[in-house]
Design an enzyme around this catalytic site. Structure first.
Site, short mmCIF file in Angstrom:
data_model
loop_
_atom_site.label_atom_id
_atom_site.label_comp_id
_atom_site.label_asym_id
_atom_site.label_seq_id
_atom_site.Cartn_x
_atom_site.Cartn_y
_atom_site.Cartn_z
N SER A 103 -1.07 -5.83 0.27
CA SER A 103 0.17 -5.35 0.88
C SER A 103 1.28 -6.38 0.65
CB SER A 103 -0.05 -5.05 2.37
OG SER A 103 1.03 -4.34 2.90
N ASP A 136 -1.64 6.30 -0.58
CA ASP A 136 -1.07 5.27 0.29
C ASP A 136 0.27 5.79 0.82
OD1 ASP A 136 0.01 2.98 1.46
OD2 ASP A 136 -0.82 1.65 -0.04
N HIS A 139 -3.60 3.06 2.43
CA HIS A 139 -3.25 1.64 2.29
C HIS A 139 -4.46 0.72 2.51
CE1 HIS A 139 -0.25 -1.46 1.89
NE2 HIS A 139 -0.49 -1.98 3.08
#
Length: 723
Positions: free
Chosen positions: A593, A668, A700
């Site tokens: 991320s 995602d 995600h």
């Protein structure tokens, strides 16, 4: 490949202790072999000096809510056991009515986004042991009224009220429509970035419901293809405001239950604003609402008279960078309130009277308050968690409302967190450190003294002894620029200071985050120890922009995400590379991320420092990410184009020299796979070689079935091959 005589190998095996021979495997890590025992869904009761725990057997799908006495820790009964109710497919979560005579139970839940879900909800009457279904449909965020007679809930973007006695539902909003209008439930960006889903609240009299209405008609849509739903991919479309684009238009409304009428509250002369929190005060007809501007650096706390609709600003807070939204606002019986703020440079607790006048600053010092636990009206004590004992640690404290008589209640150094009994006589302390698995103890709230141990995870500790795991060493790295940064390092157990080791760096680095903290191992920690067992040194550095060291340290990255954080990772790698036992030509970096954004930038901007990088689900261009998060730290791309472009990895692909692995889930909803697809195209057009993997229909977190095992096997193999 080096040739080693068999006799030497046999000698080494003979002298090596048996405990050092057990190696961690990825199969063990991702099958849960090292999972700690927890007190799942621990809830303190409010009316009796008791607490409940959800004890579930996930293999059989059976769960029960057990009741315990705070003073003795004795189990006093089982409130409900799902095996006695065929309607319940286990118990996913539960909440009590205010009088704690009924329980709302969620079962058969379907996840929507990170926090949101729909489920079959049942109302369980504890005394009669009867179960009744709230709705024939799966609904969202049901909540009891203060008088225990009703339950409000969201369904299909509208709000409903269910009368428990008559078992009849009443629809109280009618304009809800998918991808258009939402009543009482947050839109995607509020859920993700303001961390709440239920955007409605009952007042203390049970006769009013305040709710936020989201008009997302003008918000641009994002579409993801879902591949595993039939012969043709199915498009999943939802509203997602990217940086600089239109947000939902929000408005505040109050519904009168008795009159069956709704009024819109005129909050003031605001434009392009957010309502990140609403909460009824201790006065039943006074509502509080927090309103913050789009830059998120100017916040008003507003009190609303529910009968007249009049709104008044009682507190204003401004910041030269941004203001973080919290759930710490607490109203005392006299309607004075507790507030936390970074206005003196560190996050501290403040007490204001009912008109918004400052009574006093309760906590002070060059350290951060990290959690507010509550106020004991009888003794006048406030309970909180802070990093006063070092920014990598957490302790629980007691202090008087006047800021005097501060007492540290947790003597063990590490990470302490508390769940207090309703009368604040006791607290259950959850403690762990880098060397101690999670323990649960009952402690006295007056002085913190141990009353009794509840759970200790000694079985896990004993199990791990045969692995002879390497230790996580905490340190401070000082860069050549003079920045002092918290760090940890994991070395091989048979570490030889005369050898040269490759170094694999891990970080996240997002604003206010922390990876260098003194607590028990997570899944990644076991992976890092596995890598150390295979001859790697693993290191982690929290650079500028991370949290718990004051506002100045955290907010230095304002308007330039990825500048100072990347500098610090590169500079820290250079420092580590000078250690006698480090092979400076073999330093790699990994992140997920924001960490993937960072690791991508590091191998591009630090291409002479890092040999390889792994980026999972990275932002590659801040123009692709959502409005609330990105603009909080960067303002809009229209206002700060260079801040967006100078530090987005996609604009630096020509600098790639080392080995680069790029990973993303196609579903995602948070960091869209668009980030990776356009990064791939940029790399291709720059004629750069790289590796990449797309995980179909994964969000995600990229998990489900064997997904994590396969992903971590891929990453491990990449490290072995490239580093």
């Amino acid at each position: 490949m080096k040739y080693i005589k068999t006799s030497i190998i046999l000698f080494l095996l003979a002298v090596m202790p048996v405990s050092a021979q057990q190696k961690i495997t990825l199969q063990e890590i991702w099958s849960g072999a090292f999972r700690t025992e927890v007190m799942d869904d621990l809830q303190a009761m409010k009316n009796t000096n008791q607490y409940t725990v959800l004890n579930a057997n996930y293999k059989t799908g059976v769960a029960q809510i057990d009741l315990y006495d705070f003073a003795t820790l004795t189990k006093t009964g089982t409130l409900i056991d799902s095996k006695n109710h065929k309607e319940l497919k286990g118990i996913d979560s539960y909440t009590f009515s205010p009088d704690e005579k009924k329980i709302l139970i969620a079962t058969n839940s379907d996840q929507i986004f990170r926090h949101s879900f729909v489920a079959d909800f049942y109302i369980y009457d504890i005394a009669s042991k009867t179960l009744s279904k709230l709705s024939d449909k799966k609904v969202q965020e049901p909540t009891f009224s203060a008088d225990n007679s009703k339950v409000a809930y969201g369904y299909d973007n509208n709000l409903y009220i269910y009368d428990i006695a008559s078992k009849v539902s009443r629809q109280i909003t009618n304009d809800g429509k998918k991808n258009s209008v939402i009543n009482g439930i947050t839109d995607w960006v509020y859920e993700e970035e303001f961390s709440f889903v239920r955007a409605y609240d009952w007042n203390a009299a049970g006769d009013k419901i305040a709710y936020i209405r989201f008009d997302e008609t003008a918000v641009p849509e994002f579409t993801m293809e879902v591949y595993d739903e039939g012969l043709y991919p199915v498009p999943h479309t939802f509203k997602y405001p990217k940086a600089g684009e239109k947000n939902s238009t929000v408005s505040l409304h109050i519904y009168d239950v008795k009159a069956n009428t709704t009024k819109e509250i005129k909050l003031g002369n605001y434009s392009d604003y957010y309502i990140p929190r609403i909460k009824w005060t201790s006065e039943a007809q006074t509502l509080s609402a927090q309103v913050i501007n789009r830059h998120q650096n100017d916040l008003d706390l507003i009190f609303v008279d529910a009968n007249t609709g009049a709104a008044k600003v009682v507190l204003n807070e401004k910041d030269k960078a941004y203001i973080d939204i919290t759930d710490n606002l607490t109203f005392l019986k006299d309607n004075s309130f507790i507030w936390t703020s970074e206005k003196d440079g560190f996050n501290h607790i403040y007490h204001y009277n009912k008109t918004g006048k400052l009574v006093n600053q309760i906590t002070k010092g060059p350290w951060e308050v990290t959690a507010y636990y509550g106020f004991d009206e009888k003794t006048g004590n406030i309970f909180y968690q802070s990093v006063e004992n070092g920014s990598i640690n957490r302790d629980v404290y007691r202090i008087s409302l006047n800021g005097k008589n501060k007492t540290r209640l947790t003597p063990q150094t590490g990470t302490n967190a508390a769940t207090f009994s309703p009368n604040f006589q006791y607290f259950i302390n959850t403690f762990s450190s880098a060397t101690q698995p999670t323990t649960y103890t009952l402690n006295n709230a007056k002085d913190g003294k141990l009353v009794k141990e509840i759970k200790n995870n000694e079985a896990l500790k004993t199990k791990l002894e045969k692995y002879s795991l390497p230790a996580k060493e905490f340190m401070e790295v000082t860069t050549d620029k003079g920045n002092k940064l918290n760090a940890w390092m994991i070395k091989p157990k048979d570490f030889d200071p005369n050898k040269k080791y490759p170094v694999f760096m891990y970080q996240y680095s997002g604003p206010g985050s922390q990876q260098v903290n003194n607590e028990w191992h997570g899944y990644d920690d076991y992976w890092f120890m596995m890598l150390a067992q295979q001859g790697y040194i693993v290191a982690c550095v929290d650079g500028r922009g991370t949290g718990y060291k004051g506002a100045e340290f955290k907010k230095v990255t304002y308007k330039q995400l990825g500048k100072y954080e990347v500098e610090d990772q590169i500079d820290a790698a250079k420092v580590i590379g000078k250690y006698n036992y480090v092979d400076a030509s073999r330093i790699g970096i990994f992140g997920w991320s924001y960490g993937g954004f960072m690791s991508s930038n590091c191998i591009l901007k630090g291409n002479d420092v890092f040999k390889m990088a792994i980026a999972v689900a990275p932002v590659t261009n801040w123009r692709f990410y959502d409005s609330v998060y990105t603009e909080r730290y960067m303002q809009t791309p229209q206002e700060n184009a260079s801040g967006y472009d100078d530090n987005s990895p996609i604009n630096h692909v020509k600098n790639l020299k080392g080995s680069y692995l790029l990973v993303h889930g196609s579903a995602d909803d948070n960091v869209h796979v668009q980030n990776t697809m356009l990064m791939v195209e940029a790399l291709v057009q720059a004629n750069k070689q790289f590796d990449w993997a797309i995980y179909p229909d994964k969000n995600h977190g990229i998990y489900g079935g064997a997904t994590r095992l396969q992903l971590y096997t891929k990453m491990t193999n990449f490290i072995k091959e490239k580093l």
